[in-house]
Design an enzyme around this catalytic site. Structure first.
Site, PDB file in Angstrom:
ATOM      1  N   GLY A  50       0.842  -1.188   0.000  1.00 58.50           N
ATOM      2  CA  GLY A  50       0.000   0.000   0.000  1.00 58.50           C
ATOM      3  C   GLY A  50       0.874   1.233   0.000  1.00 58.50           C
ATOM      4  O   GLY A  50       2.025   1.188   0.450  1.00 58.50           O
ATOM      5  N   GLN A  55       2.951   9.998   1.402  1.00 58.68           N
ATOM      6  CA  GLN A  55       4.245   9.328   1.566  1.00 58.68           C
ATOM      7  C   GLN A  55       5.239   9.669   0.459  1.00 58.68           C
ATOM      8  O   GLN A  55       6.434   9.438   0.605  1.00 58.68           O
ATOM      9  CB  GLN A  55       4.060   7.798   1.620  1.00 58.68           C
ATOM     10  CG  GLN A  55       3.326   7.337   2.867  1.00 58.68           C
ATOM     11  CD  GLN A  55       3.223   5.831   2.899  1.00 58.68           C
ATOM     12  OE1 GLN A  55       2.337   5.253   2.278  1.00 58.68           O
ATOM     13  NE2 GLN A  55       4.135   5.171   3.588  1.00 58.68           N
ATOM     14  N   CYS A  97       5.628   0.321   8.429  1.00 57.02           N
ATOM     15  CA  CYS A  97       5.266   1.387   7.498  1.00 57.02           C
ATOM     16  C   CYS A  97       6.492   1.766   6.680  1.00 57.02           C
ATOM     17  O   CYS A  97       7.593   1.876   7.227  1.00 57.02           O
ATOM     18  CB  CYS A  97       4.760   2.590   8.288  1.00 57.02           C
ATOM     19  SG  CYS A  97       4.380   4.026   7.283  1.00 57.02           S
ATOM     20  N   LEU A  98       6.289   1.972   5.381  1.00 58.19           N
ATOM     21  CA  LEU A  98       7.408   2.364   4.515  1.00 58.19           C
ATOM     22  C   LEU A  98       8.019   3.693   4.954  1.00 58.19           C
ATOM     23  O   LEU A  98       9.179   3.960   4.678  1.00 58.19           O
ATOM     24  CB  LEU A  98       6.932   2.479   3.061  1.00 58.19           C
ATOM     25  CG  LEU A  98       6.483   1.177   2.382  1.00 58.19           C
ATOM     26  CD1 LEU A  98       5.893   1.482   1.012  1.00 58.19           C
ATOM     27  CD2 LEU A  98       7.633   0.195   2.257  1.00 58.19           C
ATOM     28  N   HIS A 139      -4.670   1.674   7.441  1.00 60.43           N
ATOM     29  CA  HIS A 139      -3.325   2.247   7.520  1.00 60.43           C
ATOM     30  C   HIS A 139      -3.177   3.383   6.494  1.00 60.43           C
ATOM     31  O   HIS A 139      -2.652   4.454   6.810  1.00 60.43           O
ATOM     32  CB  HIS A 139      -2.307   1.127   7.252  1.00 60.43           C
ATOM     33  CG  HIS A 139      -0.872   1.532   7.349  1.00 60.43           C
ATOM     34  ND1 HIS A 139      -0.046   1.095   8.357  1.00 60.43           N
ATOM     35  CD2 HIS A 139      -0.122   2.330   6.551  1.00 60.43           C
ATOM     36  CE1 HIS A 139       1.166   1.619   8.174  1.00 60.43           C
ATOM     37  NE2 HIS A 139       1.143   2.373   7.085  1.00 60.43           N
ATOM     38  N   GLU A 140      -3.679   3.156   5.274  1.00 65.24           N
ATOM     39  CA  GLU A 140      -3.544   4.175   4.221  1.00 65.24           C
ATOM     40  C   GLU A 140      -4.442   5.377   4.494  1.00 65.24           C
ATOM     41  O   GLU A 140      -4.039   6.523   4.269  1.00 65.24           O
ATOM     42  CB  GLU A 140      -3.847   3.575   2.843  1.00 65.24           C
ATOM     43  CG  GLU A 140      -2.974   2.391   2.436  1.00 65.24           C
ATOM     44  CD  GLU A 140      -1.499   2.567   2.716  1.00 65.24           C
ATOM     45  OE1 GLU A 140      -1.004   3.703   2.654  1.00 65.24           O
ATOM     46  OE2 GLU A 140      -0.831   1.559   3.026  1.00 65.24           O
ATOM     47  N   HIS A 143      -2.831   7.677   6.882  1.00 66.41           N
ATOM     48  CA  HIS A 143      -1.829   8.550   6.255  1.00 66.41           C
ATOM     49  C   HIS A 143      -2.477   9.824   5.710  1.00 66.41           C
ATOM     50  O   HIS A 143      -1.892  10.899   5.772  1.00 66.41           O
ATOM     51  CB  HIS A 143      -1.125   7.824   5.098  1.00 66.41           C
ATOM     52  CG  HIS A 143       0.051   6.994   5.517  1.00 66.41           C
ATOM     53  ND1 HIS A 143       1.111   7.507   6.230  1.00 66.41           N
ATOM     54  CD2 HIS A 143       0.341   5.685   5.304  1.00 66.41           C
ATOM     55  CE1 HIS A 143       2.007   6.538   6.434  1.00 66.41           C
ATOM     56  NE2 HIS A 143       1.561   5.424   5.894  1.00 66.41           N
TER      57      HIS A 143
HETATM   58 ZN    ZN Z   1       2.479   3.613   6.106  1.00 67.51          ZN
END
Ligand code: ZN
Length: 175
Positions: A50, A55, A97-98, A139-140, A143
């Site tokens: 995702g 991000q 998380c990235l 989660h997205e 963000h």
């Molecule tokens: Zn994330």
């Protein structure tokens, strides 16, 4: 042609902003379509399951998701201006998380969600699911609201096991 964008990390102010709603007439704009292509390319290259626009330092309400499993209908999807239609249950699982590289922790989320929004053609879509898919959707959306899982994580730690490294691809490991 899609381009890889830089994934920004915790501490960058864009990750803490509430992202702006996308105007429906903006969706057909070639630059916006390019953004979608770039988000998918960046997500796959990370690798991640995702990615939310903030991000890559774009403060707009859009995310991409692809669980990369072949058996279920779990993407690839792009969701613009997402909204919860249903939230149900509660489950705790490991998440990464990235934008918080190298770390994982436990977080409690809804077990099942349904989310509506627009696709890349501006058509209304609705996604519903549980497990990893539901947690990734939440989660997205977090963000887009300037939230990171580390805001309410338990037992934040460096990823060491294989499962923990998998959680770094956004969202969570399966219980
Ligand atoms: Zn994330």
């Amino acid at each position: 042609m899609a381009y890889l964008r830089e994934i920004i990390t915790d501490g960058h102010p864009t990750l803490r902003k509430v992202a702006k709603k996308v105007k429906p007439d903006e969706i057909a704009d070639p630059l916006f379509q390019q953004l979608i292509d770039d988000m998918f390319a960046t997500m796959y290259a990370a690798p991640g399951i995702g990615l939310a626009a903030p991000q890559i330092n774009v403060s707009k309400r859009i995310f991409t998701i692809d669980l990369q499993d072949e058996e279920d209908d779990h993407g690839p999807f792009v969701v613009i201006n997402p909204k919860y239609e249903l939230t149900d249950g509660e489950i705790e699982s490991t998440e990464g998380c990235l934008s918080v590289p190298g770390y994982v922790g436990e977080i409690t989320r809804f077990e099942r969600v349904a989310v509506s929004g627009l696709d890349r053609e501006g058509k209304r879509i609705r996604l519903e699911g549980d497990g990893l898919f539901a947690r990734c959707l939440q989660h997205e959306i977090d963000h887009l609201n300037g939230l990171l899982y580390i805001d309410r994580v338990k037992n934040l730690r460096e990823a060491t096991t294989e499962d923990e490294h998998e959680a770094l691809e956004e969202a969570s490991t399966l219980p």
